[in-house]
Design an enzyme around this catalytic site. Structure first.
Site, mmCIF file in Angstrom:
data_model
loop_
_atom_site.group_PDB
_atom_site.id
_atom_site.type_symbol
_atom_site.label_atom_id
_atom_site.label_comp_id
_atom_site.label_asym_id
_atom_site.label_seq_id
_atom_site.Cartn_x
_atom_site.Cartn_y
_atom_site.Cartn_z
ATOM 1 N N GLU A 61 66.661 66.179 16.989
ATOM 2 C CA GLU A 61 67.681 65.597 17.852
ATOM 3 C C GLU A 61 68.398 66.647 18.686
ATOM 4 O O GLU A 61 68.933 67.624 18.155
ATOM 5 C CB GLU A 61 68.699 64.813 17.022
ATOM 6 C CG GLU A 61 69.727 64.090 17.876
ATOM 7 C CD GLU A 61 70.601 63.139 17.086
ATOM 8 O OE1 GLU A 61 71.688 62.796 17.568
ATOM 9 O OE2 GLU A 61 70.200 62.732 15.974
ATOM 10 N N LYS A 72 76.923 59.340 9.906
ATOM 11 C CA LYS A 72 75.589 59.719 10.387
ATOM 12 C C LYS A 72 75.660 61.034 11.121
ATOM 13 O O LYS A 72 74.774 61.890 10.998
ATOM 14 C CB LYS A 72 75.035 58.619 11.287
ATOM 15 C CG LYS A 72 73.582 58.854 11.734
ATOM 16 C CD LYS A 72 73.467 59.593 13.055
ATOM 17 C CE LYS A 72 72.017 59.758 13.474
ATOM 18 N NZ LYS A 72 71.874 60.593 14.695
ATOM 19 N N HIS A 126 75.093 65.540 25.170
ATOM 20 C CA HIS A 126 73.853 65.129 24.519
ATOM 21 C C HIS A 126 72.761 64.852 25.540
ATOM 22 O O HIS A 126 71.631 65.306 25.394
ATOM 23 C CB HIS A 126 74.108 63.883 23.668
ATOM 24 C CG HIS A 126 72.874 63.365 22.988
ATOM 25 N ND1 HIS A 126 72.329 63.974 21.882
ATOM 26 C CD2 HIS A 126 72.078 62.298 23.264
ATOM 27 C CE1 HIS A 126 71.255 63.298 21.493
ATOM 28 N NE2 HIS A 126 71.089 62.288 22.318
ATOM 29 N N ASP A 154 65.610 67.665 -0.781
ATOM 30 C CA ASP A 154 65.344 66.228 -0.675
ATOM 31 C C ASP A 154 66.389 65.553 0.213
ATOM 32 O O ASP A 154 67.504 65.267 -0.233
ATOM 33 C CB ASP A 154 65.351 65.616 -2.079
ATOM 34 C CG ASP A 154 64.870 64.165 -2.103
ATOM 35 O OD1 ASP A 154 64.882 63.516 -1.040
ATOM 36 O OD2 ASP A 154 64.492 63.693 -3.188
#
Length: 425
Positions: free
Chosen positions: A86, A264, A378, A280
Site C-alpha cells: 500500500e 485498520k 496517498h 503471523d
C-alpha cells in the site's frame, strides 16, 4: 562497508535509488554480505524452501519492503523494515516519527511474554465442582505442561498460572481451562497447543467430562505492547491541527464504524513489520481487533490527549504476540535479514518497536484526515502504481504520475488517455 550511521534520520533517503538505500541500511545495521544479497534479490526465497513452508506450492508472491526512517524507540535509533503493497504507509511512519524525534521519540513497554491456551470441557453435570477440581490440581498441571518443553524451561519460560471458568453457552455450561504460559522469545502457538493437548486426558479423568478444543487464544491480553509519544504543537502545524486530530480520535473512540477504519490504519503499520519479520499477521490482527472490543463495544486502540504545555500526546496499547524463533521467522532468509536491520535480541523488543510503528502510523493518518484529507498524499503516491498499470515505463512513470496528480484524477482510464498523449498518439 561504509562507516556505520547511528542516526535513523537519513537525509534524502526517499530520493535515493533502491541500491543506495540498501547500502545506507546495510551501513546502519552492519549487515553482512549474505543479508545484503538476500535483500538484493527480488524473489529472495528458494523454491525448495517455499515448497516446505506450505502445501501445494506453485509460485511465490513478492511484496515490497520499505524502510521507515526517523524512528527513535526508547532512546535508540532504529530503521524499521515494512512489507506492504500500500502506497503512503511507509512515508507516513517516517513523517510522523520525524515530528516527535526531537521530543524524545517513542517510549514503549510490554506486559510480558504470556500466552493463553484453552481447554474446552463439556458434558459435566456439576461444572462448578469440576472447576474447583481442576484448580486443586494446579501443581500437577504445571508439571504436565512444563514436561512438554524442557528447552523452554531451561530458557526461563514455562507454565505460570491457571484460570478456570464456567461459560454459559447455547449447548449448556462449559468448563474452560486457561493455561498461562511464558513462551519467552517464541510466539508460542505450537508450545501452548502441545501443552493443552497433553493435559486434556487428565482433565477428562479428573472430571468425567469430555474435552473437545485444545488450542491457544489469539486474544493475547497477557502479552500487551505499549507505545507513547509527544508531538510539540509547533512540530505538527499548530493548535488547529492538534485540535482536529483530537476530534478525529474522539470520533473513532465513540463510533465503531469509524473505529474500524481508524484501527485498520494502525494495522497498516503493525502488520507491515509483522510480515517483514516472518511473524503471523492473522494472529496479530485477530488479537488486536478483539482487544479493541474488550469492553463490549468496538473502539480505538489508540488514545490522544493534550498535555499541560499544549502538545499532543498519543498512546497505543494492544496485544502483540510475535517471536524471533520458530515458523517463518526462523527459516525465511528475508525475515532474518529484516531482524538484523532492526537489531533486536528479544521478542519483547520487537513487539515494542512494532507498537511504536503502529502509533506513528495512526498519528500520520489522523493528521492527514484533519488537514489536507487522506487522498492528497496517498493518491500522489498511488499515481505511480496507476501509471505502471497502464503500461508506462522508465521516465514515463514519473511524468504520467505528475499529470494525474495535477489533474486530481488518479484513474486508469485517465492515465491511459494521458499516456497516449505523452507518446504522441
Amino acid at each position: 562497508m561504509p562507516t556505520r550511521n547511528l542516526t535513523s534520520r537519513i537525509s534524502g533517503f526517499h530520493r535515493m535509488t533502491t541500491e543506495e538505500r540498501l547500502e545506507a541500511v546495510a551501513a546502519f545495521s552492519d549487515l553482512d554480505e549474505s543479508a545484503v544479497g538476500t535483500l538484493r534479490r527480488p524473489g529472495n526465497i528458494d523454491p525448495h524452501l517455499a515448497d516446505h513452508m506450505i502445501e501445494n506450492v506453485v509460485a511465490t508472491l513478492s511484496i515490497p519492503i520499505g524502510v521507515a526512517t526517523n524512528m527513535k524507540v526508547d532512546g535508540r535509533d532504529v530503521l524499521v523494515p515494512m512489507a506492504t503493497e500500500e502506497s503512503s504507509v511507509v512515508a507516513a511512519v517516517c513523517n510522523s516519527a520525524r515530528q516527535c524525534y526531537d521530543s524524545g521519540g517513542f517510549i514503549t513497554s510490554v506486559s510480558g511474554n504470556l500466552m493463553i491456551a484453552q481447554v474446552q470441557l463439556v458434558g459435566v453435570p456439576d461444572p462448578e465442582q469440576a472447576r474447583m477440581m481442576i484448580l486443586e490440581r494446579r501443581e500437577e498441571i504445571a508439571a504436565i505442561c512444563d514436561s512438554c518443553d524442557p528447552m523452554l524451561l531451561r530458557l526461563g519460560g514455562g507454565f505460570r498460572d491457571l484460570e478456570v471458568r464456567v461459560l454459559a453457552s447455547r449447548g449448556g455450561p462449559m468448563v474452560i481451562t486457561h493455561l498461562i504460559v511464558d513462551t519467552r522469545d517464541a510466539m508460542g502457538a505450537n508450545t501452548v497447543n502441545t501443552m493443552a493437548e497433553t493435559l486434556a486426558p487428565s482433565i477428562e479423568e479428573w472430571t468425567g467430562g469430555k474435552v473437545f478444543l485444545r488450542i491457544l487464544s489469539n486474544l493475547a491480553d497477557r502479552r500487551l505492547a505499549r507505545a507513547r509519544a509527544v508531538w510539540p504543537v509547533a512540530a505538527i502545524g499548530g493548535e488547529a491541527v492538534r485540535d482536529g486530530m483530537i476530534a478525529a480520535y474522539h470520533f473513532a473512540e465513540a463510533d465503531p464504524y469509524r473505529a474500524a477504519t481508524h484501527n485498520k490504519g494502525i494495522m497498516n503499520g503493525v502488520s507491515a513489520v509483522v510480515l517483514a519479520t516472518g511473524n503471523d499477521t492473522r494472529a496479530v490482527e485477530a488479537g488486536a481487533h478483539a482487544y479493541a472490543a474488550r469492553n463490549g463495544r468496538y473502539s480505538s486502540l489508540t488514545s490522544f490527549e493534550v498535555t499541560a504545555d499544549g502538545s499532543l500526546a498519543g498512546m497505543l496499547e494492544m496485544p502483540l504476540p510475535v517471536g524471533l524463533v520458530g515458523g517463518a521467522t526462523k527459516v525465511h532468509p528475508t525475515a532474518q535479514a529484516c531482524l538484523k536491520i532492526l537489531g533486536v535480541s528479544t521478542a519483547a523488543e520487537l513487539a515494542r518497536i512494532i507498537a511504536a510503528v503502529g502509533l506513528a502510523q495512526n498519528f500520520g493518518a489522523l493528521k492527514a484526515l484533519a488537514t489536507v484529507g487522506i487522498q492528497q498524499g496517498h493518491m500522489a503516491l498511488h499515481a505511480h502504481n496507476v501509471a505502471i498499470a497502464v503500461g508506462a515505463t522508465g521516465a514515463e512513470v514519473e511524468q504520467l504520475a505528475n499529470i494525474l496528480v495535477a489533474r486530481r484524477r488518479v484513474r486508469q482510464d485517465v492515465a491511459a488517455e494521458e499516456l497516449a498523449k505523452l507518446r504522441g498518439g
